[in-house]
Design a protein around this motif. Structure first.
Motif, PDB file in Angstrom:
ATOM      1  N   ALA A  92      51.354  44.236  45.170  1.00  0.00           N
ATOM      2  CA  ALA A  92      50.089  44.465  44.471  1.00  0.00           C
ATOM      3  C   ALA A  92      49.178  45.310  45.346  1.00  0.00           C
ATOM      4  CB  ALA A  92      49.401  43.130  44.165  1.00  0.00           C
ATOM      5  N   VAL A  93      48.103  45.775  44.743  1.00  0.00           N
ATOM      6  CA  VAL A  93      46.995  46.325  45.519  1.00  0.00           C
ATOM      7  C   VAL A  93      46.082  45.158  45.875  1.00  0.00           C
ATOM      8  CG1 VAL A  93      45.043  47.898  45.556  1.00  0.00           C
ATOM      9  CG2 VAL A  93      47.153  48.548  44.360  1.00  0.00           C
ATOM     10  N   TYR A  94      45.792  45.034  47.140  1.00  0.00           N
ATOM     11  CA  TYR A  94      44.960  43.950  47.646  1.00  0.00           C
ATOM     12  C   TYR A  94      43.562  44.479  47.946  1.00  0.00           C
ATOM     13  CZ  TYR A  94      48.932  40.809  48.017  1.00  0.00           C
ATOM     14  OH  TYR A  94      50.003  39.993  47.722  1.00  0.00           O
ATOM     15  N   TYR A  95      42.579  43.742  47.461  1.00  0.00           N
ATOM     16  CA  TYR A  95      41.184  44.109  47.639  1.00  0.00           C
ATOM     17  C   TYR A  95      40.435  42.981  48.332  1.00  0.00           C
ATOM     18  CZ  TYR A  95      42.236  47.345  43.772  1.00  0.00           C
ATOM     19  OH  TYR A  95      42.783  48.310  42.963  1.00  0.00           O
ATOM     20  N   CYS A  96      39.491  43.339  49.182  1.00  0.00           N
ATOM     21  CA  CYS A  96      38.568  42.327  49.678  1.00  0.00           C
ATOM     22  C   CYS A  96      37.200  42.578  49.046  1.00  0.00           C
ATOM     23  CB  CYS A  96      38.470  42.330  51.197  1.00  0.00           C
ATOM     24  SG  CYS A  96      37.828  43.841  51.955  1.00  0.00           S
ATOM     25  N   ALA A  97      36.407  41.530  48.997  1.00  0.00           N
ATOM     26  CA  ALA A  97      35.096  41.616  48.380  1.00  0.00           C
ATOM     27  C   ALA A  97      34.149  40.652  49.072  1.00  0.00           C
ATOM     28  CB  ALA A  97      35.184  41.294  46.894  1.00  0.00           C
ATOM     29  N   ALA A  98      32.909  41.061  49.199  1.00  0.00           N
ATOM     30  CA  ALA A  98      31.869  40.226  49.795  1.00  0.00           C
ATOM     31  C   ALA A  98      31.128  39.485  48.696  1.00  0.00           C
ATOM     32  CB  ALA A  98      30.908  41.082  50.609  1.00  0.00           C
ATOM     33  N   VAL A  99      31.059  38.174  48.828  1.00  0.00           N
ATOM     34  CA  VAL A  99      30.348  37.320  47.878  1.00  0.00           C
ATOM     35  C   VAL A  99      29.405  36.411  48.655  1.00  0.00           C
ATOM     36  CG1 VAL A  99      32.095  37.337  46.055  1.00  0.00           C
ATOM     37  CG2 VAL A  99      32.308  35.726  47.946  1.00  0.00           C
ATOM     38  N   PHE A 100      28.391  35.903  47.986  1.00  0.00           N
ATOM     39  CA  PHE A 100      27.469  35.022  48.696  1.00  0.00           C
ATOM     40  C   PHE A 100      28.131  33.687  49.037  1.00  0.00           C
ATOM     41  CE2 PHE A 100      24.095  37.743  49.106  1.00  0.00           C
ATOM     42  CZ  PHE A 100      23.690  38.319  47.923  1.00  0.00           C
ATOM     43  N   THR A 101      28.909  33.168  48.112  1.00  0.00           N
ATOM     44  CA  THR A 101      29.733  31.985  48.387  1.00  0.00           C
ATOM     45  C   THR A 101      31.060  32.190  47.679  1.00  0.00           C
ATOM     46  OG1 THR A 101      29.184  30.649  46.443  1.00  0.00           O
ATOM     47  CG2 THR A 101      27.630  30.568  48.288  1.00  0.00           C
ATOM     48  N   CYS A 102      32.033  31.371  47.995  1.00  0.00           N
ATOM     49  CA  CYS A 102      33.337  31.510  47.343  1.00  0.00           C
ATOM     50  C   CYS A 102      33.282  31.123  45.864  1.00  0.00           C
ATOM     51  CB  CYS A 102      34.401  30.683  48.077  1.00  0.00           C
ATOM     52  SG  CYS A 102      34.912  31.429  49.654  1.00  0.00           S
ATOM     53  N   SER A 103      32.170  30.598  45.416  1.00  0.00           N
ATOM     54  CA  SER A 103      32.001  30.288  43.995  1.00  0.00           C
ATOM     55  C   SER A 103      31.166  31.338  43.280  1.00  0.00           C
ATOM     56  CB  SER A 103      31.329  28.926  43.830  1.00  0.00           C
ATOM     57  OG  SER A 103      32.093  27.918  44.423  1.00  0.00           O
ATOM     58  N   SER A 104      30.678  32.341  44.017  1.00  0.00           N
ATOM     59  CA  SER A 104      29.801  33.349  43.429  1.00  0.00           C
ATOM     60  C   SER A 104      30.598  34.436  42.729  1.00  0.00           C
ATOM     61  CB  SER A 104      28.946  34.002  44.526  1.00  0.00           C
ATOM     62  OG  SER A 104      28.183  33.065  45.223  1.00  0.00           O
ATOM     63  N   TRP A 105      29.987  34.999  41.712  1.00  0.00           N
ATOM     64  CA  TRP A 105      30.572  36.125  40.966  1.00  0.00           C
ATOM     65  C   TRP A 105      29.436  36.853  40.260  1.00  0.00           C
ATOM     66  CZ3 TRP A 105      35.289  37.937  41.543  1.00  0.00           C
ATOM     67  CH2 TRP A 105      35.704  38.967  40.711  1.00  0.00           C
ATOM     68  N   PRO A 106      29.438  38.171  40.221  1.00  0.00           N
ATOM     69  CA  PRO A 106      30.438  39.082  40.780  1.00  0.00           C
ATOM     70  C   PRO A 106      30.199  39.326  42.275  1.00  0.00           C
ATOM     71  CG  PRO A 106      28.732  40.329  39.689  1.00  0.00           C
ATOM     72  CD  PRO A 106      28.394  38.883  39.488  1.00  0.00           C
ATOM     73  N   PRO A 107      31.150  39.946  42.925  1.00  0.00           N
ATOM     74  CA  PRO A 107      30.955  40.281  44.332  1.00  0.00           C
ATOM     75  C   PRO A 107      29.843  41.312  44.522  1.00  0.00           C
ATOM     76  CG  PRO A 107      33.282  40.308  43.789  1.00  0.00           C
ATOM     77  CD  PRO A 107      32.523  40.190  42.499  1.00  0.00           C
ATOM     78  N   GLU A 108      29.279  41.310  45.716  1.00  0.00           N
ATOM     79  CA  GLU A 108      28.238  42.274  46.057  1.00  0.00           C
ATOM     80  C   GLU A 108      28.838  43.621  46.452  1.00  0.00           C
ATOM     81  OE1 GLU A 108      24.947  41.389  45.697  1.00  0.00           O
ATOM     82  OE2 GLU A 108      25.914  39.614  44.830  1.00  0.00           O
ATOM     83  N   VAL A 109      29.989  43.583  47.103  1.00  0.00           N
ATOM     84  CA  VAL A 109      30.640  44.802  47.597  1.00  0.00           C
ATOM     85  C   VAL A 109      32.151  44.635  47.438  1.00  0.00           C
ATOM     86  CG1 VAL A 109      30.927  46.395  49.540  1.00  0.00           C
ATOM     87  CG2 VAL A 109      28.828  45.038  49.351  1.00  0.00           C
ATOM     88  N   TRP A 110      32.807  45.678  46.975  1.00  0.00           N
ATOM     89  CA  TRP A 110      34.275  45.714  46.859  1.00  0.00           C
ATOM     90  C   TRP A 110      34.831  46.735  47.846  1.00  0.00           C
ATOM     91  CZ3 TRP A 110      37.562  42.675  44.180  1.00  0.00           C
ATOM     92  CH2 TRP A 110      37.091  41.964  43.069  1.00  0.00           C
ATOM     93  N   GLY A 111      36.028  46.457  48.352  1.00  0.00           N
ATOM     94  CA  GLY A 111      36.757  47.467  49.089  1.00  0.00           C
ATOM     95  C   GLY A 111      37.552  48.341  48.133  1.00  0.00           C
ATOM     96  N   GLN A 112      38.206  49.348  48.697  1.00  0.00           N
ATOM     97  CA  GLN A 112      38.928  50.315  47.856  1.00  0.00           C
ATOM     98  C   GLN A 112      40.366  49.886  47.598  1.00  0.00           C
ATOM     99  OE1 GLN A 112      38.776  50.575  51.089  1.00  0.00           O
ATOM    100  NE2 GLN A 112      40.862  51.128  51.672  1.00  0.00           N
TER     101      GLN A 112
END
Length: 120
Positions: A92-112
């Motif tokens: 797969a394509v793996y992405y990381c993302a910054a969230v305020f907590t692991c229960s938060s959505w949507p992320p604030e920032v996505w990687g490419q």
């Protein structure tokens, strides 16, 4: 500019290992939980793992539990995903993302994203 940059993807044989990195620029990861997600061809994006801002709490999808380990080094502003015993279905394509907590959505920032291919 707030950015997350993933690296470490590649081609690996079944049973092999890879370590993905997620490095932040333009902001500090200290205050964010970081999630790893993946999207295989023709499939929906799924959550793989998440680590709290302190690193004290982690969670994993059932499909990767016991094989993947998430960790973070806030001094390096980087989060890692160690992937062992890789299977073809981990491709797969793996992405990381910054969230305020692991229960938060949507992320604030996505990687490419970084491509992981598990194949013999």
């Amino acid at each position: 500019q707030l950015q997350l940059v993933e690296s470490g993807g590649g081609l690996v044989q079944p049973g092999g290992s890879l370590r993905l990195s997620c490095a932040a620029s333009g902001f500090t990861l200290d205050y964010y939980a970081i999630g790893w997600f993946r999207q295989a061809p023709g499939k929906e994006r799924e959550g793989v793992s998440c680590i709290s801002s302190s690193g004290g709490s982690t969670n994993y999808a059932d499909s990767v539990k016991g094989r993947f380990t998430i960790s973070r080094d806030n001094a390096k502003n980087t989060v890692y995903l160690q992937m062992n015993s890789l299977k073809p279905e981990d491709t797969a394509v793996y992405y990381c993302a910054a969230v305020f907590t692991c229960s938060s959505w949507p992320p604030e920032v996505w990687g490419q994203g970084t491509l992981v291919t598990v194949s013999s």
